[in-house]
Design an enzyme around this catalytic site. Structure first.
Site, PDB file in Angstrom:
ATOM      1  N   GLU A  96      90.774  56.479  37.146  1.00 18.86           N
ATOM      2  CA  GLU A  96      92.034  56.973  36.600  1.00 18.86           C
ATOM      3  C   GLU A  96      91.927  57.319  35.125  1.00 18.86           C
ATOM      4  OE1 GLU A  96      94.043  53.285  37.724  1.00 18.86           O
ATOM      5  OE2 GLU A  96      94.473  52.987  35.606  1.00 18.86           O
ATOM      6  N   CYS A 343      95.678  49.349  32.572  1.00 16.85           N
ATOM      7  CA  CYS A 343      94.462  49.873  33.169  1.00 16.85           C
ATOM      8  C   CYS A 343      94.220  49.303  34.565  1.00 16.85           C
ATOM      9  CB  CYS A 343      93.287  49.686  32.236  1.00 16.85           C
ATOM     10  SG  CYS A 343      92.413  48.185  32.245  1.00 16.85           S
TER      11      CYS A 343
HETATM   12  N1  SAH Z   1      86.004  47.282  29.173  1.00 17.98           N
HETATM   13  C1  SAH Z   1      86.530  47.763  27.935  1.00 17.98           C
HETATM   14  C2  SAH Z   1      87.529  48.909  28.071  1.00 17.98           C
HETATM   15  C3  SAH Z   1      88.545  48.864  29.187  1.00 17.98           C
HETATM   16  S1  SAH Z   1      90.057  48.022  29.014  1.00 17.98           S
HETATM   17  C4  SAH Z   1      87.114  46.619  27.144  1.00 17.98           C
HETATM   18  O1  SAH Z   1      87.114  45.507  27.618  1.00 17.98           O
HETATM   19  O2  SAH Z   1      87.493  46.837  26.006  1.00 17.98           O
HETATM   20  C5  SAH Z   1      90.919  48.669  27.660  1.00 17.98           C
HETATM   21  C6  SAH Z   1      91.761  47.623  26.936  1.00 17.98           C
HETATM   22  O3  SAH Z   1      92.895  47.206  27.741  1.00 17.98           O
HETATM   23  C7  SAH Z   1      90.987  46.366  26.622  1.00 17.98           C
HETATM   24  O4  SAH Z   1      91.290  45.919  25.330  1.00 17.98           O
HETATM   25  C8  SAH Z   1      91.509  45.394  27.658  1.00 17.98           C
HETATM   26  O5  SAH Z   1      91.257  44.079  27.273  1.00 17.98           O
HETATM   27  C9  SAH Z   1      92.968  45.794  27.704  1.00 17.98           C
HETATM   28  N2  SAH Z   1      93.699  45.324  28.876  1.00 17.98           N
HETATM   29  C10 SAH Z   1      93.270  45.188  30.137  1.00 17.98           C
HETATM   30  N3  SAH Z   1      94.248  44.699  30.931  1.00 17.98           N
HETATM   31  C11 SAH Z   1      95.317  44.524  30.139  1.00 17.98           C
HETATM   32  C12 SAH Z   1      96.636  44.043  30.349  1.00 17.98           C
HETATM   33  N4  SAH Z   1      97.031  43.630  31.554  1.00 17.98           N
HETATM   34  N5  SAH Z   1      97.479  43.985  29.297  1.00 17.98           N
HETATM   35  C13 SAH Z   1      97.083  44.405  28.065  1.00 17.98           C
HETATM   36  N6  SAH Z   1      95.858  44.875  27.794  1.00 17.98           N
HETATM   37  C14 SAH Z   1      94.985  44.925  28.816  1.00 17.98           C
END
Ligand code: SAH
Length: 358
Positions: A96, A343
């Site tokens: 996505e 995400c």
């Molecule tokens: N793997 C990478 C990029 C993907 S996630 C990373 O860990 O940075 C992108 C961002 O969204 C990351 O900071 C992740 O921790 C955050 N994220 C994932 N799920 C989330 C949620 N439920 N609420 C807020 N931020 C979230």
């Protein structure tokens, strides 16, 4: 006709002019076609759409893996001007992306893997593990497919001006393809997006942060920190068992020092886990002396996980605590909350509704 196969690692979407010339000479075709093909590729054209290329050559190009990411669903947010896309890859996998429109340009959030194996406790992308890495061409196609779908009114300009690598997957867990993607997306003869306009977000694979500082165009590095100490981070992010905070924070500082670019620490505020005033104090003392900024995000609750976000009002209070301690921080705008902005959420729903394999 020719022996290009999925295993040969060749794909059109990420090929350089030099590589295209080699492909053409293998096909007994004139090399001058390479530049023409490259111009089409920058517009996301498939061989059938390359109108100034002879049909016989187009047929030969069709036999080469492309590295496509085809848009199969788009949802528009009524609350803000945000669109969320689902892309289907050639093998049926689904990833996505989100297009966010701002006054200064449009930011596209791209995926780097189908699924993810990092196991963060709050993240929907990791619920079913990693399915596979995306190729550099597939990542580039996420951009060109969006530009085809939403053409820019000024044909000399690109629809997508900024990229954030914050969709499904951990970019540094797919290092080689990510590196190739960054080289191609910034190449002046291809998409030509400035590294200044690209953010790469990682959960903190420390040795690869050092490699990135050396090997990649100097993009903005975002570190998903989400905790002020190892005890709390251990509970939220399994990667912290491998790379402790006393290795991660110096790696972030190194990146800032080598590149001269401010590092962004992402911090999702989870109610009663990492959001106390004491946490703000500990975080501030950890980050002192680093050219950095903290992006606060009230955790987006994920149905499958038992973690709760804080209110926006509380997030502003946490920001105030950091700023009093001279750590610059902002509360990130929440976009697309009515279209499963967090995400992995849309993709998981799609797989659930349609019986997909992710
Ligand atoms: N793997 C990478 C990029 C993907 S996630 C990373 O860990 O940075 C992108 C961002 O969204 C990351 O900071 C992740 O921790 C955050 N994220 C994932 N799920 C989330 C949620 N439920 N609420 C807020 N931020 C979230």
């Amino acid at each position: 006709m020719n022996n290009f196969s999925a295993e040969s690692n060749i794909e059109l979407a990420s090929s350089t002019v030099l590589e295209l010339k080699t492909i053409l000479s293998d096909l007994n075709e004139p090399e001058f076609r390479a530049k023409q093909i490259m111009e089409w590729l920058a517009r996301g054209a498939r061989p059938d759409e390359m109108l100034n290329i002879p049909k016989t050559l187009r047929e030969k190009l069709k036999a080469i893996p492309y590295g496509n990411a085809d848009i199969i669903d788009v949802r528009h947010s009524k609350r803000d001007d945000t669109s969320k896309m689902l892309y289907e890859l050639a093998d049926g996998n689904i990833v996505e992306g989100v297009l966010m429109r701002y006054a200064y340009g449009n930011t596209l959030c791209i995926s780097t893997q189908a699924g993810c194996r990092m196991g963060c406790a709050f993240c929907a992308s990791t619920l079913n593990g990693r399915v596979r890495n995306l190729t550099a061409g597939e990542m580039l196609s996420e951009i060109t497919a969006v530009e085809k779908y939403f053409p820019c009114s000024d044909s000399k300009k690109r629809t997508v001006t900024n990229i954030v690598m914050m969709g499904c997957g951990e970019p540094l867990d797919n290092y080689d393809n990510t590196l190739r993607f960054l080289q191609r997306v910034t190449a002046a003869d291809f998409l030509g997006i400035s590294p200044r306009n690209i953010s790469l977000s990682t959960c903190g694979l420390v040795p690869l942060i050092y490699r990135l500082a050396e090997e990649a165009p100097h993009v903005t590095l975002c570190i998903s920190l989400h905790a002020p100490n190892d005890d709390i981070r251990d509970k939220l992010m399994p990667v912290n068992h491998t790379y402790r905070m006393n290795e991660l924070i110096p790696a972030a500082k190194h990146y800032a020092d080598v590149t001269g670019r401010r590092v962004i620490f992402e911090y999702a505020l989870v109610d009663e886990v990492n959001s106390s005033q004491e946490c703000a104090r500990e975080l501030a003392s950890r980050l002192r002396g680093i050219n950095c900024h903290v992006n606060l995000i009230p955790l987006n609750s994920v149905e499958e996980r038992n973690l709760k976000g804080v209110t926006r009002k509380y997030a502003y209070q946490f920001q105030g605590w950091l700023e009093k301690l001279h750590i610059s921080a902002t509360v990130r705008r929440e976009l697309g909350t009515d279209i499963d902005g967090a995400c992995g959420q849309l993709r998981n729903k799609y797989s659930g509704d349609h019986g997909g394999n992710c």
